[in-house]
Scaffold this motif. Structure first.
Motif, mmCIF file in Angstrom:
data_model
loop_
_atom_site.group_PDB
_atom_site.id
_atom_site.type_symbol
_atom_site.label_atom_id
_atom_site.label_comp_id
_atom_site.label_asym_id
_atom_site.label_seq_id
_atom_site.Cartn_x
_atom_site.Cartn_y
_atom_site.Cartn_z
ATOM 1 N N LEU A 72 0.827 -1.064 -0.032
ATOM 2 C CA LEU A 72 -0.013 -0.092 -0.049
ATOM 3 C C LEU A 72 0.659 1.572 -0.673
ATOM 4 C CD1 LEU A 72 -2.846 -0.597 2.367
ATOM 5 C CD2 LEU A 72 -3.401 -0.020 -0.263
ATOM 6 N N VAL A 73 1.859 1.522 1.222
ATOM 7 C CA VAL A 73 2.630 2.551 0.509
ATOM 8 C C VAL A 73 3.190 2.694 -0.548
ATOM 9 C CG1 VAL A 73 5.060 3.106 1.529
ATOM 10 C CG2 VAL A 73 2.885 2.402 3.056
ATOM 11 N N PRO A 74 3.570 2.193 -1.118
ATOM 12 C CA PRO A 74 4.489 2.863 -2.868
ATOM 13 C C PRO A 74 3.255 3.270 -3.755
ATOM 14 C CG PRO A 74 4.838 0.186 -2.445
ATOM 15 C CD PRO A 74 4.624 0.789 -1.231
ATOM 16 N N LYS A 75 1.657 3.205 -3.340
ATOM 17 C CA LYS A 75 0.576 3.157 -4.065
ATOM 18 C C LYS A 75 0.257 4.172 -3.432
ATOM 19 C CE LYS A 75 -1.677 -1.424 -5.461
ATOM 20 N NZ LYS A 75 -3.076 -2.220 -5.021
ATOM 21 N N LEU A 76 0.446 4.773 -2.387
ATOM 22 C CA LEU A 76 -0.373 5.799 -1.492
ATOM 23 C C LEU A 76 0.949 7.268 -2.570
ATOM 24 C CD1 LEU A 76 -0.967 5.253 2.010
ATOM 25 C CD2 LEU A 76 -2.474 6.754 1.177
ATOM 26 N N ILE A 77 2.162 6.904 -2.314
ATOM 27 C CA ILE A 77 3.338 7.963 -3.009
ATOM 28 C C ILE A 77 3.110 7.598 -4.417
ATOM 29 C CG2 ILE A 77 5.581 8.447 -3.718
ATOM 30 C CD1 ILE A 77 6.035 6.126 -0.919
ATOM 31 N N GLU A 78 2.571 7.619 -4.659
ATOM 32 C CA GLU A 78 1.658 7.412 -6.013
ATOM 33 C C GLU A 78 1.362 8.308 -6.786
ATOM 34 O OE1 GLU A 78 0.910 4.100 -8.999
ATOM 35 O OE2 GLU A 78 2.937 3.702 -8.434
ATOM 36 N N HIS A 79 -0.346 7.864 -6.218
ATOM 37 C CA HIS A 79 -1.234 9.224 -5.186
ATOM 38 C C HIS A 79 -0.826 10.172 -5.140
ATOM 39 C CE1 HIS A 79 -5.798 9.884 -4.985
ATOM 40 N NE2 HIS A 79 -5.188 10.693 -4.127
ATOM 41 N N MET A 80 -0.146 10.283 -4.344
ATOM 42 C CA MET A 80 0.502 11.633 -3.808
ATOM 43 C C MET A 80 1.028 12.505 -4.845
ATOM 44 S SD MET A 80 2.300 11.174 0.288
ATOM 45 C CE MET A 80 2.076 12.484 0.638
#
Ligand SMILES: [Zn+2]
Ligand SMILES: [Zn+2]
Ligand SMILES: [Zn+2]
Ligand SMILES: [Zn+2]
Length: 458
Positions: free
Chosen positions: A260-268
């Motif tokens: 999830l964390v890399p996905k969140l960063i991508e989203h940010m």
């Protein structure tokens, strides 16, 4: 406020291990000090700025290992000195001239330090005297490969300000104690920190913290979180303590978290936060200034990087208008007894009007003398203050430099100051050494490089 392991302190902030102190800002392990700024292991000090291991230092600046020094500056290992500057290992000196012990005691009695009027005059004379002597381009001790100001026991710490025991770090400030290692863009407060980036008010054995505020006490592997003491492996959390693998305060399995964390960063990065001024905050930025709950002008930022109201609002920070406190004073400052010997406990019931009123130093308009302050001033034989605690603090701030650095050349040329000896690296003409210094080019001080300064004070 912003203090840890302190005991019986009053209006003390940015402090650790302080005891029985009042009106002390930025301190490490001092005892019974009052009205001081940037002190370290001092005792019975009053009105000092940047003093280290001093005992009974009064209204002195940048002194180390001194005892019974008054209105003295840049002195090391001195005792019983008055109005002195740049002395090493001297005793019984007044305005840098030696006296016998008896003469010294008699002179000080004549000066009448318990009188406010005498002290005002002596302070003024001391400050004028200080300006005649060269200053070192930065304050620091036992460093290797550092730049900035107020740096102690550090190695390879670049563009740092007020740091101790800091290694391989850059753009760090207000690190009260170490060790601090491999940190960048980190402010407040140290105590065992490693791999911190864009972190504020983090310390006490913290590791790998990014874009976070107020995470301490063993916190590690933290991003975009606030108030998470002792937490580990969290992202975007508030007040999470012992639960690992949390995102937005919800716990996941380790495996889920890592996906999830890399996905969140991508989203940010795809949908970044845009503030009211149109500034874009992708992953990698600290929280936007406009989300700060603190008005700029009552935070320490204003003391270090002063801005006008217009500038503050233009930059997107909050400004707090001066509130009319309307304290009804019972005594005007000019009605205070001139001499401490004429002051009795009745003063504790008075509300004294601040002599400044109307300045822009967060003046409270009126103030009280507190009991321990009266006892302290009686013990040291010093007059009552005429300014409120905030105004007193701002007067002291004039004696510490700001975290802004200017490239300059050493001013030593045998003319700006009458050197005591020939400096071996430039026997004639101007010293070629250059440095970065917090003394702006328009400052009145004579600024020397390390070599020239040491040649003069040794
Ligand atoms: Zn005031
Ligand atoms: Zn003021
Ligand atoms: Zn020089
Ligand atoms: Zn020189």
């Amino acid at each position: 406020m912003n203090a840890s392991y302190i005991k019986n302190c009053y209006f003390t902030r940015g402090a650790a291990h302080a005891e029985d102190c009042a009106y002390v800002i930025w301190d490490e392990a001092s005892k019974q000090c009052m009205d001081s700024h940037m002190t370290d292991h001092c005792e019975l000090g009053y009105g000092n700025v940047n003093t280290i291991r001093c005992y009974k230092a009064i209204s002195s600046v940048n002194c180390e290992d001194c005892q019974d020094v008054i209105f003295s500056k840049d002195c090391v290992s001195c005792s019983n000195c008055f109005g002195c500057v740049g002395l090493r290992g001297k005793s019984y000196h007044i305005f840098n001239a030696p006296y016998s012990k008896e003469e010294y005691v008699r002179k000080l009695e004549e000066m009448d330090l318990g009188s406010w009027r005498s002290m005002e005059d002596l302070e003024h004379r001391s400050h004028e005297f200080w300006l005649k002597f060269p200053v070192k381009f930065m304050q620091g001790l036992q460093n290797a490969g550092v730049s900035g100001d107020y740096i102690y026991n550090s190695k390879n710490a670049k563009t740092c300000y007020r740091v101790r025991e800091t290694e391989d770090s850059k753009y760090c400030m207000n690190l009260l104690n170490g060790p601090v290692k491999d940190c960048y863009d980190y402010a407040n407060w140290g105590g065992g920190s490693e791999l911190l980036y864009e972190a504020l008010v983090c310390g006490d054995n913290t590791y790998n913290i990014k874009f976070s505020w107020n995470c301490y006490g063993g916190a590690k592997n933290i991003q975009y979180s606030i108030y998470c003491h002792g937490a580990a492996d969290i992202f975007g959390c508030v007040s999470v303590k012992k639960t690992p693998y949390c995102i937005l305060n919800k716990q996941y399995s380790k495996e889920e978290y890592e996906v999830l964390v890399p996905k969140l960063i991508e989203h940010m990065n795809a949908m970044p936060y845009v503030d009211k001024k149109g500034r874009i905050y992708k992953y990698g930025e600290f929280f936007p200034g406009e989300l700060s709950p603190f008005p700029y002008n009552i935070s320490e930022a204003h003391e270090l990087f002063p801005k006008t109201k217009d500038e503050t609002l233009k930059d997107g920070y909050i400004w707090k208008n001066e509130e009319e406190r309307g304290y009804a004073s019972t005594l005007a400052p000019e009605e205070l007894p001139d001499h401490i010997k004429d002051v009795d406990e009745g003063i504790l019931r008075e509300v004294i009007a601040c002599a400044h009123k109307g300045c822009d130093e967060e003046c409270t308009g009126a103030f009280r003398i507190i009991k321990r302050e009266l006892e302290f001033l009686k013990r040291l034989g010093l007059p009552l203050p005429r300014l409120c605690p905030n105004c007193r603090h701002y007067q002291r701030l004039q004696w510490r430099n700001l975290p802004r650095f200017y490239p300059r050349q050493c001013m030593c040329d045998y003319q700006v100051h009458n050197n005591t000896i020939k400096h071996s690296h430039h026997e004639n003409g101007r010293c070629p050494n250059e440095f970065e210094t917090s003394y702006a080019p328009d400052r009145p001080e004579i600024v020397y490089c390390e070599q020239c300064y040491q040649a003069e004070v040794a």
